[in-house]
Motif scaffolding. Structure first.
Motif, PDB file in Angstrom:
ATOM      1  N   ASN A  26      45.726  29.018  20.054  1.00 46.77           N
ATOM      2  CA  ASN A  26      44.362  29.292  20.533  1.00 46.77           C
ATOM      3  C   ASN A  26      44.317  29.996  21.871  1.00 46.77           C
ATOM      4  O   ASN A  26      43.459  29.722  22.695  1.00 46.77           O
ATOM      5  N   LEU A  27      45.227  30.907  22.112  1.00 42.60           N
ATOM      6  CA  LEU A  27      45.118  31.734  23.318  1.00 42.60           C
ATOM      7  C   LEU A  27      43.955  32.692  23.142  1.00 42.60           C
ATOM      8  O   LEU A  27      43.575  33.010  22.018  1.00 42.60           O
ATOM      9  N   PHE A  28      43.386  33.154  24.257  1.00 42.91           N
ATOM     10  CA  PHE A  28      42.297  34.115  24.160  1.00 42.91           C
ATOM     11  C   PHE A  28      42.905  35.490  23.913  1.00 42.91           C
ATOM     12  O   PHE A  28      43.641  35.997  24.755  1.00 42.91           O
ATOM     13  N   PRO A  29      42.620  36.091  22.753  1.00 38.93           N
ATOM     14  CA  PRO A  29      43.354  37.302  22.354  1.00 38.93           C
ATOM     15  C   PRO A  29      43.079  38.511  23.233  1.00 38.93           C
ATOM     16  O   PRO A  29      43.868  39.447  23.235  1.00 38.93           O
ATOM     17  N   HIS A  30      41.968  38.499  23.966  1.00 40.90           N
ATOM     18  CA  HIS A  30      41.614  39.681  24.751  1.00 40.90           C
ATOM     19  C   HIS A  30      42.097  39.592  26.185  1.00 40.90           C
ATOM     20  O   HIS A  30      41.734  40.424  27.004  1.00 40.90           O
ATOM     21  N   LYS A  31      42.907  38.580  26.507  1.00 39.24           N
ATOM     22  CA  LYS A  31      43.423  38.439  27.875  1.00 39.24           C
ATOM     23  C   LYS A  31      44.949  38.394  27.819  1.00 39.24           C
ATOM     24  O   LYS A  31      45.521  37.875  26.861  1.00 39.24           O
ATOM     25  N   THR A  32      45.592  38.933  28.865  1.00 44.86           N
ATOM     26  CA  THR A  32      47.052  38.897  28.897  1.00 44.86           C
ATOM     27  C   THR A  32      47.524  37.468  29.140  1.00 44.86           C
ATOM     28  O   THR A  32      46.726  36.577  29.456  1.00 44.86           O
ATOM     29  N   ALA A  33      48.833  37.283  28.993  1.00 43.85           N
ATOM     30  CA  ALA A  33      49.406  35.948  29.167  1.00 43.85           C
ATOM     31  C   ALA A  33      49.017  35.376  30.529  1.00 43.85           C
ATOM     32  O   ALA A  33      48.524  34.250  30.633  1.00 43.85           O
ATOM     33  N   ILE A  34      49.214  36.182  31.567  1.00 48.08           N
ATOM     34  CA  ILE A  34      48.960  35.640  32.906  1.00 48.08           C
ATOM     35  C   ILE A  34      47.466  35.413  33.124  1.00 48.08           C
ATOM     36  O   ILE A  34      47.052  34.436  33.765  1.00 48.08           O
ATOM     37  N   GLN A  35      46.627  36.289  32.539  1.00 47.82           N
ATOM     38  CA  GLN A  35      45.171  36.076  32.648  1.00 47.82           C
ATOM     39  C   GLN A  35      44.759  34.790  31.942  1.00 47.82           C
ATOM     40  O   GLN A  35      43.938  34.030  32.450  1.00 47.82           O
ATOM     41  N   ASN A  36      45.350  34.548  30.766  1.00 47.99           N
ATOM     42  CA  ASN A  36      45.050  33.325  30.031  1.00 47.99           C
ATOM     43  C   ASN A  36      45.307  32.098  30.902  1.00 47.99           C
ATOM     44  O   ASN A  36      44.558  31.134  30.865  1.00 47.99           O
ATOM     45  N   ILE A  37      46.392  32.167  31.690  1.00 45.86           N
ATOM     46  CA  ILE A  37      46.765  31.006  32.497  1.00 45.86           C
ATOM     47  C   ILE A  37      45.875  30.894  33.738  1.00 45.86           C
ATOM     48  O   ILE A  37      45.450  29.806  34.121  1.00 45.86           O
ATOM     49  N   ALA A  38      45.559  32.044  34.342  1.00 49.80           N
ATOM     50  CA  ALA A  38      44.833  32.011  35.620  1.00 49.80           C
ATOM     51  C   ALA A  38      43.321  31.859  35.450  1.00 49.80           C
ATOM     52  O   ALA A  38      42.625  31.465  36.380  1.00 49.80           O
ATOM     53  N   MET A  39      42.820  32.185  34.243  1.00 48.27           N
ATOM     54  CA  MET A  39      41.365  32.213  34.022  1.00 48.27           C
ATOM     55  C   MET A  39      40.656  30.902  34.369  1.00 48.27           C
ATOM     56  O   MET A  39      39.712  30.882  35.156  1.00 48.27           O
ATOM     57  N   ALA A  40      41.122  29.824  33.737  1.00 49.63           N
ATOM     58  CA  ALA A  40      40.398  28.559  33.904  1.00 49.63           C
ATOM     59  C   ALA A  40      40.404  28.086  35.360  1.00 49.63           C
ATOM     60  O   ALA A  40      39.354  27.675  35.867  1.00 49.63           O
ATOM     61  N   PRO A  41      41.534  28.141  36.077  1.00 39.31           N
ATOM     62  CA  PRO A  41      41.463  27.746  37.496  1.00 39.31           C
ATOM     63  C   PRO A  41      40.449  28.575  38.282  1.00 39.31           C
ATOM     64  O   PRO A  41      39.754  28.031  39.148  1.00 39.31           O
ATOM     65  N   ILE A  42      40.354  29.871  37.959  1.00 41.49           N
ATOM     66  CA  ILE A  42      39.406  30.728  38.684  1.00 41.49           C
ATOM     67  C   ILE A  42      37.969  30.361  38.337  1.00 41.49           C
ATOM     68  O   ILE A  42      37.127  30.127  39.199  1.00 41.49           O
ATOM     69  N   HIS A  43      37.685  30.276  37.023  1.00 43.04           N
ATOM     70  CA  HIS A  43      36.295  30.083  36.600  1.00 43.04           C
ATOM     71  C   HIS A  43      35.833  28.636  36.700  1.00 43.04           C
ATOM     72  O   HIS A  43      34.684  28.371  36.988  1.00 43.04           O
ATOM     73  N   VAL A  44      36.739  27.701  36.391  1.00 41.31           N
ATOM     74  CA  VAL A  44      36.307  26.308  36.320  1.00 41.31           C
ATOM     75  C   VAL A  44      36.527  25.599  37.648  1.00 41.31           C
ATOM     76  O   VAL A  44      35.677  24.843  38.115  1.00 41.31           O
ATOM     77  N   LEU A  45      37.685  25.857  38.280  1.00 44.79           N
ATOM     78  CA  LEU A  45      37.990  25.151  39.523  1.00 44.79           C
ATOM     79  C   LEU A  45      37.625  25.962  40.761  1.00 44.79           C
ATOM     80  O   LEU A  45      37.804  25.500  41.879  1.00 44.79           O
ATOM     81  N   ASN A  46      37.141  27.204  40.526  1.00 45.16           N
ATOM     82  CA  ASN A  46      36.762  28.104  41.634  1.00 45.16           C
ATOM     83  C   ASN A  46      37.894  28.336  42.631  1.00 45.16           C
ATOM     84  O   ASN A  46      37.661  28.398  43.842  1.00 45.16           O
ATOM     85  N   ARG A  47      39.109  28.420  42.125  1.00 46.53           N
ATOM     86  CA  ARG A  47      40.251  28.727  43.005  1.00 46.53           C
ATOM     87  C   ARG A  47      40.204  30.210  43.369  1.00 46.53           C
ATOM     88  O   ARG A  47      39.738  31.030  42.572  1.00 46.53           O
ATOM     89  N   PRO A  48      40.713  30.569  44.554  1.00 46.22           N
ATOM     90  CA  PRO A  48      40.816  31.991  44.893  1.00 46.22           C
ATOM     91  C   PRO A  48      41.736  32.700  43.909  1.00 46.22           C
ATOM     92  O   PRO A  48      42.701  32.095  43.418  1.00 46.22           O
TER      93      PRO A  48
END
Lengths: 243, 249, 287
Positions: free
Chosen positions: A90-112
């Motif tokens: 269930n990876l997001f097919p439109h995002k690269t591997a590293i984007q898949n990993i970094a997305m949730a911390p950015i959007h959900v945890l508001n990390r820089p």
């Protein structure tokens, strides 16, 4: 050891069909628990209940003092503590591997952003996929996708990781990569709950093994107790079939 | 260069009676180019508005309010299953008659919305009804496993839509959206019926004076096929730029 | 580690789902009824709006419904003419489109290229322009030997509408044939069938089922497009509606009259659309 997850008398039914009946178990911090049993015994549903993806019908699930069966449940707080990895990645097919990993911390945890990407790079190294950072999921093998999915969950810095038959869709070779990743995690002291059909792996890494059938926990114990000296007839029948 | 072309077409007209007046006659040329401009403006406005209608409709169809869902379904079925020409007449003659008139700069009473305005509204609703269905089926085609994964990472419902569902659904929709927009550009010719001076209307004016129906017809068909080809090329380029390696939607 | 029994079946239990109903389900029928009732409702509301509007102005001599009923038979007659034109154009377009579609997969390059070009050209041209094209460029009469057959305007209109239908049918035929896996061709070839036999006895019968839903969809589009003939001066329901409105000369009649015309087409095209949908899902299940 203090329990991190306390499940007591959980019942779940879809419509009139009971899927989980009177499930109780405790999982301590740093423990690795394996849930085994025939297909359709409700193992995956149980994992989804712990994460709040599927609401329980009755009973209580306590994750680090958060009650999951609570109409006012703060799902975000729960999901920061509990990571889950699925059978189909269930990876997001439109995002690269590293984007898949970094997305949730950015959007959900508001990390820089740079912090999230730095962390993502570290996690990719941990699952031994540094060179695949900019590949899209469609360009990765099943085993690689699954390791990215594990890293994606780890990025949220959870207290416990749930693994839902994560190797079932993989061929024997790539299976190993994923299982080694999980073994390393468990060895580092991550609390893990696995639903698996890999009996050899379960007996190697598990602290406790639960055998479920028909929505109930039929038998529980250490790997030795279950795999070498099962007391219950159904457990023995199941094990003789798969081993 | 332009002179040479004009010269050649003039010669063609005099010598062989093949009269492409738009290439050498100033008046006809202006008329034709103005028509082309109107068609392009009409098309672009309708494309933008119909996509907006589609997005709003698809969002309403996923609403928890039953009335919103039923209302949207009615809108979609009604506009998909009635002739666009009658819809246009309905708006231009019937609805327009109900609206108040305004006083224009010359002090005369003019309708609140002119014929170009009604053409834009009518075609946008018509194509928008199709877009609603296209977007909805695209959203439905996003595997539920994707939303489940996003949910387990702690995304809110709105975030799941914005970051996961819409980007994937959009890639799934794009080919059928392209088809519908091509149809929309072709549908803009119906504006002829209410006297919007678009390409077909301008051409009819030219051929009724210059008596060159055959030549204008060929030119008209080539122009429309070229317009459609440009739109198709733009859509394909867009699709390509959004394509994700290894992902087949 | 021992190999484990293959158990890739999903473990998550889900309640048994009943197989898809081949016919429109009850709820769908109720919903479509609901749709019809609501649309009729909007029709009467639009009459009401008009009535309220006219009440503000001069008192009309006849009520809106009376006027509507007076003209309805005439407009309906025009509507039947639209249907007749749609059937004739569909027949003509389907026959020529089948040829054009088969031409596209012809092994002869000139034939396939020409067919492809014609298909693309007519498919991407606006229907109204093609209609003008036929109306103006077809001769007034046709000389076959010494016999002169006049070509009336309505006949030219049928041809004009059949042109885009032909191109779209050609695309449907080509798509249908392409959707049949190549292995079907290969296995038939290995059984020493000729190309013609393979096409007519093996490929087309299979492709036919898949071609029906888009073909019906095209028919509904054509039916709605028949109103275009009013633009080139042929009397149809649209022309008659306009004529009736001019004859009555009352602004408050516009809304209900056009609504009536819209509903006539809706009553004809909506059932076709639903049937197409249910056929589509049945085809999708079958294959």
């Amino acid at each position: 050891m203090q329990p991190l997850i306390t499940i007591s008398h959980v019942e779940k039914s879809f419509g009139t069909m009971p899927v989980l009946r009177d499930i109780s178990m405790t999982i301590a911090k740093g423990e690795c628990a394996c849930i085994i049993g025939p297909s359709g015994s409700g193992k995956s549903t149980l994992l989804r209940c712990i994460n709040g993806l599927v609401p329980v019908t009755s009973g209580s699930i306590l994750v680090d003092s958060i009650e999951v069966n609570d109409p006012h449940l703060d799902k975000l707080a729960l999901r920061r503590k509990v990571g889950i990895v699925f059978q189909q990645y269930n990876l997001f097919p439109h995002k690269t591997a590293i984007q898949n990993i970094a997305m949730a911390p950015i959007h959900v945890l508001n990390r820089p952003k740079d912090e999230a990407y730095e962390n993502a790079r570290r996690l990719l190294a941990k699952v031994k996929l540094s060179e695949k950072a900019d590949a899209y999921p469609g360009e990765l093998s099943g085993g690689q996708q699954q390791r990215v999915a594990i890293a994606r969950s780890l990025a949220m810095n959870p207290m416990v990781m749930l693994f839902d038959e994560v190797t079932a869709a993989l061929d024997p070779e790539t299976k190993k990569e994923v299982l080694f990743t999980i073994r390393d995690l468990a060895a580092e002291g991550m609390t893990c709950v696995l639903v698996t059909h890999e009996m050899g792996f379960a007996s190697e890494v598990a602290d406790h093994v639960y055998f479920t059938d028909g929505g109930r926990i039929v038998e529980a114990g250490t790997p030795t107790e279950i795999f070498k000296a099962a007391r219950n007839e159904r457990t023995r029948a199941f094990l003789s079939q798969v081993l | 260069m332009m002179d040479a072309i004009a010269h050649w077409f003039k010669w063609l007209s005099n010598q062989h009676g093949i009269n492409y007046s738009v290439f050498f006659d100033n008046y006809d040329q202006t008329l034709f180019l103005k028509g082309l401009k109107t068609t392009i403006i009409l098309s672009l406005a309708c494309i933008a508005l119909s996509i907006l209608v589609g997005l709003i409709g698809a969002w309403l169809q996923g609403s928890r309010i039953r009335a919103a869902r039923v209302g949207t379904a009615m809108f979609v079925q009604f506009f998909r299953n009635t002739p666009p020409l009658v819809q246009l007449a309905f708006f231009y003659y019937a609805v327009s008659a109900l609206l108040p008139t305004v006083t224009d700069s010359f002090g005369a009473q003019t309708p609140l919305i002119n014929n170009l305005g009604w053409a834009i509204i009518s075609f946008s609703l018509f194509a928008g009804a199709f877009n609603i269905e296209i977007f909805r089926s695209g959203i439905e085609a996003v595997p539920s496993a994707m939303t489940e994964a996003a949910e387990s990472l702690g995304y809110t419902r709105f975030q799941i839509y914005r970051i996961v569902v819409i980007p994937i659904a959009f890639r799934i929709c794009l080919p059928s959206l392209g088809n519908n927009l091509v149809n929309l550009v072709k549908t803009t010719t119906l504006a002829y019926a209410i006297g919007v001076p678009e390409l077909l209307y301008a051409s009819a004016q030219i051929w009724s004076e210059a008596m060159n129906v055959r030549e204008m017809m060929v030119l008209l068909l080539i122009t429309y096929v070229a317009l459609v080809a440009i739109l198709v090329a733009v859509m394909q380029r867009w699709e390509k730029s959004l394509r994700v390696p290894g992902y087949v939607s | 580690m021992r190999p484990v029994q293959s158990s890739s079946l999903p473990v998550l239990l889900t309640p048994n789902r009943t197989a898809r109903d081949p016919l429109p389900s009850l709820t769908a029928i109720i919903q479509s009824r609901l749709l019809f009732v609501s649309l009729l409702g909007t029709f009467f509301i639009s009459c009401g709006i008009s009535a309220a509007y006219s009440a503000a102005g001069a008192q009309p001599s006849l009520s809106i419904l009376d006027v509507l009923l007076k003209w309805a038979p005439l407009v309906f007659g025009g509507f039947l003419f639209n249907i007749a034109v749609s059937i004739a154009s569909m027949a003509l377009g389907t026959a020529s489109g089948l040829l054009l579609g088969l031409g596209q997969i012809s092994p002869s390059r000139p034939i396939s290229k020409t067919s492809w070009f014609l298909t693309q050209f007519f498919r991407n041209s606006p229907w109204l322009v093609l209609l003008f094209f036929a109306m103006f460029l077809l001769p007034f009469d046709l000389k076959i030997g010494s016999v002169t057959v006049p070509l009336p305007a309505w006949f030219k209109a049928i041809i004009g509408l059949a042109l885009p239908v032909m191109a779209n049918v050609a695309e449907i035929v080509r798509g249908g044939i392409k959707s049949i896996p190549l292995s079907q061709w290969e296995s038939a070839e290995s059984l020493a069938f000729s190309r013609r036999q393979i096409l007519w006895q093996i490929i087309l019968p299979q492709a036919f089922k898949r071609m029906i839903p888009p073909w019906m969809n095209l028919y509904a589009i054509l039916t709605m497009a028949t109103t275009l003939i009013s633009v080139v001066g042929i009397q149809d329901s649209m022309t008659l509606t306009k004529a009736a409105l001019v004859a009555e000369g009352r602004l408050d009649l516009y809304l209900p009259f056009y609504m009536m015309l819209l509903l006539m087409f809706f009553a004809y095209c909506y059932p076709i659309a639903r049937l197409t949908q249910s056929l589509e899902s049945r085809v999708a299940v079958k294959f």
